[in-house]
Scaffold this active site. Sequence first.
Site: not given
Length: 597
Positions: A74, A299, A309
Amino acid sequence: MSSNTPPSPSKNNAAAPNAEGEHKVSNFLRQIIENDLDKGTYSQRRWAGTPGDAAHHAAGQPDPAKIRTRFPPEPNGYLHIGHAKSICLNFGLGSEFGGVTNLRFDDTNPAKEELEYVESIMRDVKWLGFDWADRLYYASDYFQQLYDYAEELIQKGKAYVDSLSAEEIRQYRGTLKEPGTNSPHRERSVAENLDLFRRMRAGEFPDGAFVLRAKIDMASPNVVLRDPALYRIKHVRHHRTGDAWCIYPMYDFAHCLSDSIEGVTHSICTLEFENNRPLYDWILDELGVFHPQQIEFARLNLTHTVLSKRKLIQLVTQGITTGWDDPRMPTLSGIRRRGYTPEALRDFCERIGVARSDNMVEFALLEHCLREDQNARAPRAMAVLRPLRVVIENYPETQVDGFDFPWHPEKDMGSRTVPFSKVLYIEQDDFREEPPKGFHRLYPGNEVRLRYAYYITCTGVLKDEAGNVIELRCSYDPESKGGGTPDGRKVKGTLHWVSAAHALDAEVRLFDLLFTRPNPGAEEDFTASINPESLTVLRAKLEPALADVAPGWRCQFERLGYFCADEKDTRPGAPVFNRTATLKDTWGKIEKKQGGR
């Protein structure tokens, strides 16, 4: 051949992905793909008919029987080392099995997306060594197709326009233990839903007035399947489509259909999307389009850092770091600026493997990969970070020797001439007035070798009023030129040095772990474990050959560590060096065990 020009990074710091030496570790993803290839899974599976086929065959896309992966960021932030794992995995698997990999921007939330992020992401992927060729896509490329798919779901009675507010939708959704409640608008007719959806598209309603929801099961034990939103109204200008749209698809709706449209065979994502896989499958099955296989992997979690983030934004906005490319940040722009190589990162991502459950990887492994990469390829240079002045009393006042130093002890990178004069600088840590047991460096009465130069013996110590050593007086053996003597005597210590008259003053930044605790993200206030010594700035003395190195040039400062000329602040005649990683400090470990000096 002697030349004072440092070796070009293009010659000594480049290697292609999957080059010899990058480790290959078997993992369940490779096994799944191998099994699919053996069974011909995708050779029999039909690619999405409308609207994807014509567009992609016209664009010259390969047959879907070939393995196709994708990296779908994104464009709402900068990539970090966790994304590097996904990039290496997707592009690596595509290449390894003779397939291809798309780069697709899932740009469905224009309020948070910027062209700056798009450009940064493309730069990072290329820096890691991967190329998407002509396979650069955007979810916004498919906005009309996605809209048509949404209308198809409405016509099939599988989607409806809801008038509940966001808060009411949350209340109706239920909990993990209690089922949800149907919206009072769930049974609107197909005609009414189509009319409202088209009026949403036409811009008749304000943000939040309506949403399009999938009609699945409000009692599903998987909360994701409780009539999730597919479209919402957002009167926000898009960085690519401008004001053409005022409704935008939700990520879960756009993502699976973008995979399908592009003929992706293996949609590889992190474990956080495991609960969303039934929705991924439901949308594709209801529309009867080409169905990629979503596979989840764990992850990356790295000690002494955060990859959230939200927390990375906090580090920047609160001024804890100087920006997204601060060399202490785990962003790829920060890691690159610190001096990490794409080869080291690819090796790291391969070594950590692919797991189905979360685990924590030691930051030390990343440093190990960097050392292995740069030990073989980084030129050597001399720098004194904390200078201690040394006067060689029996060396002629005006004499200057020039010693031929190889840029690398094993690789043919050429050499340069390093000047030697009466006054030198050595490291403060290389001298002890009262040496502990096992200390083989310089101390009163001890003889050491100066790298590639002469043997010197400490004969005197000068101190300031506070008792700090500020200068050493030494004698040298003229017969030891080049580092040996006619009588064959041996010395145990070899020191690096810089001639004071020829030294280049330069800023050197010593970076350390940003957090003192291994898992700062698990703490209530992750900033409480910020390392106050994560950055130390020194005025160092460098050999003169480094005056005009290019930004990004990497080397090993002998006996000190691996360093990189800062890509933003380095100027001709005024380099700024960042420490990427230290060398193994054998003496430091001994000294620590002895309780310090």
